[in-house]
Write a protein that holds these residues in place. Structure first.
Motif, short mmCIF file in Angstrom:
data_model
loop_
_atom_site.label_atom_id
_atom_site.label_comp_id
_atom_site.label_asym_id
_atom_site.label_seq_id
_atom_site.Cartn_x
_atom_site.Cartn_y
_atom_site.Cartn_z
N ALA A 22 -15.90 1.76 9.05
CA ALA A 22 -17.18 1.92 8.36
C ALA A 22 -17.17 1.19 7.02
O ALA A 22 -18.16 0.55 6.64
N LEU A 23 -16.03 1.26 6.31
CA LEU A 23 -15.94 0.60 5.00
C LEU A 23 -16.06 -0.91 5.13
O LEU A 23 -16.57 -1.58 4.22
N LEU A 24 -15.58 -1.46 6.23
CA LEU A 24 -15.70 -2.91 6.44
C LEU A 24 -17.17 -3.33 6.55
O LEU A 24 -17.52 -4.49 6.33
N SER A 25 -18.03 -2.36 6.91
CA SER A 25 -19.47 -2.61 6.99
C SER A 25 -20.20 -2.13 5.74
O SER A 25 -21.43 -1.97 5.73
N ASP A 26 -19.43 -1.87 4.66
CA ASP A 26 -19.98 -1.38 3.40
C ASP A 26 -20.69 -0.05 3.55
O ASP A 26 -21.70 0.23 2.88
N THR A 203 -12.43 5.71 -11.47
CA THR A 203 -11.32 5.58 -10.52
C THR A 203 -11.77 4.85 -9.26
O THR A 203 -12.86 5.08 -8.74
N PHE A 204 -10.89 3.96 -8.78
CA PHE A 204 -11.13 3.23 -7.55
C PHE A 204 -10.01 3.52 -6.56
O PHE A 204 -8.88 3.80 -6.94
N ALA A 205 -10.35 3.45 -5.27
CA ALA A 205 -9.36 3.65 -4.21
C ALA A 205 -9.32 2.40 -3.33
O ALA A 205 -10.34 1.76 -3.10
N PHE A 206 -8.10 2.07 -2.87
CA PHE A 206 -7.90 0.88 -2.04
C PHE A 206 -7.53 1.33 -0.63
O PHE A 206 -6.68 2.20 -0.44
N PHE A 207 -8.13 0.70 0.36
CA PHE A 207 -7.90 1.05 1.76
C PHE A 207 -7.36 -0.15 2.53
O PHE A 207 -7.56 -1.30 2.12
N GLY A 208 -6.73 0.17 3.67
CA GLY A 208 -6.25 -0.87 4.57
C GLY A 208 -5.23 -1.77 3.91
O GLY A 208 -4.23 -1.32 3.37
N ASP A 209 -5.52 -3.07 3.91
CA ASP A 209 -4.59 -4.03 3.31
C ASP A 209 -4.78 -4.18 1.81
O ASP A 209 -4.20 -5.07 1.19
N GLY A 210 -5.61 -3.35 1.23
CA GLY A 210 -5.85 -3.40 -0.20
C GLY A 210 -7.06 -4.20 -0.60
O GLY A 210 -7.42 -4.24 -1.78
N ASN A 211 -7.72 -4.83 0.37
CA ASN A 211 -8.90 -5.63 0.07
C ASN A 211 -10.19 -4.82 0.11
O ASN A 211 -11.24 -5.31 -0.29
N THR A 212 -10.13 -3.59 0.64
CA THR A 212 -11.30 -2.72 0.69
C THR A 212 -11.23 -1.72 -0.46
O THR A 212 -10.28 -0.93 -0.54
#
Length: 221
Positions: A22-26, A203-212
């Protein structure tokens, strides 16, 4: 930091993959865009120096108190600021009653560094008698419900409480001019803290390979 919490690692592999897809689709599970914040509300208590912050399902209360203490030897003309956190077991299954856990200590340190190292509070204005008496300001943060992103919610609760806090007015008297007289509020108006700026935590969170990247991470994502 919040990845240590129990309700995060209980997610199934399929749930994690669904969130990442879902995050890959913003898009996010709750319908927000990647950098949208949840609804933020700030309430102030009847007493000076109290606040209540709700960020989505995250609920934090802040209380500020003060007392006269001896200053540190290397800073005889400066008062002190300290942050304490209290985690209720009702706020999250992973919180335990008693001694603060690693997460509680780390949260307190983050809020403390943001306020003290940025020198947001004018600590020199807290000096009453150089080398002898200064005001010690204490901020207690009570975590009532953990819905994610405790850093930002606790930071705002601390700032809101500090902004409304009033300390007693005091003067010097006595024969030698070294006696500290603390005036009750009905005799002299209590004084607000001198706050130079407001260091707001984001605060920000990073997902997957860090690019999301997403902002204001809730416990569901």
């Amino acid at each position: 930091m919040e990845q240590r919490l129990a309700n995060t690692w209980r997610m199934t592999v399929n749930e994690k993959k669904f969130i990442e897809t879902a995050l890959l689709s913003d898009l996010r599970v709750d319908g927000r865009r990647p950098f949208d914040y949840r609804r933020l509300t700030v309430k102030f208590g009847r007493e000076d120096g109290s606040s209540e912050v709700q960020l989505g399902q995250t609920h934090v209360m802040g209380f500020v108190t003060s007392q006269l203490v001896q200053p540190y030897r290397d800073r005889p003309n400066e008062g002190t600021l300290s942050i304490y956190t209290e985690f209720s077991p009702m706020a999250d299954p992973s919180f335990e009653a008693g001694r603060p856990g690693e997460f509680a200590v780390e949260l307190g340190r983050i809020i403390d560094r943001g306020l003290r190292e940025s020198r947001a509070i004018d600590t020199e204005s807290l000096c009453v008698l150089a080398g002898k008496l200064v005001w010690s300001i204490r901020v207690d943060l009570h975590i009532l419900d953990n819905g994610g992103n405790l850093v930002d919610a606790a930071n705002i609760a601390a700032l809101a409480a500090l902004l409304t806090f009033r300390r007693p007015e005091c003067t010097l008297g006595g024969e030698d001019g070294q006696e500290v007289i603390i005036h009750p509020p009905e005799a002299k108006e209590p004084l607000p803290l001198i706050i130079h700026h407001l260091p707001i935590a984001v605060t920000f969170a990073f997902f997957g390979d860090g690019n999301t990247v997403v902002g204001d991470r809730s416990n569901s994502q």
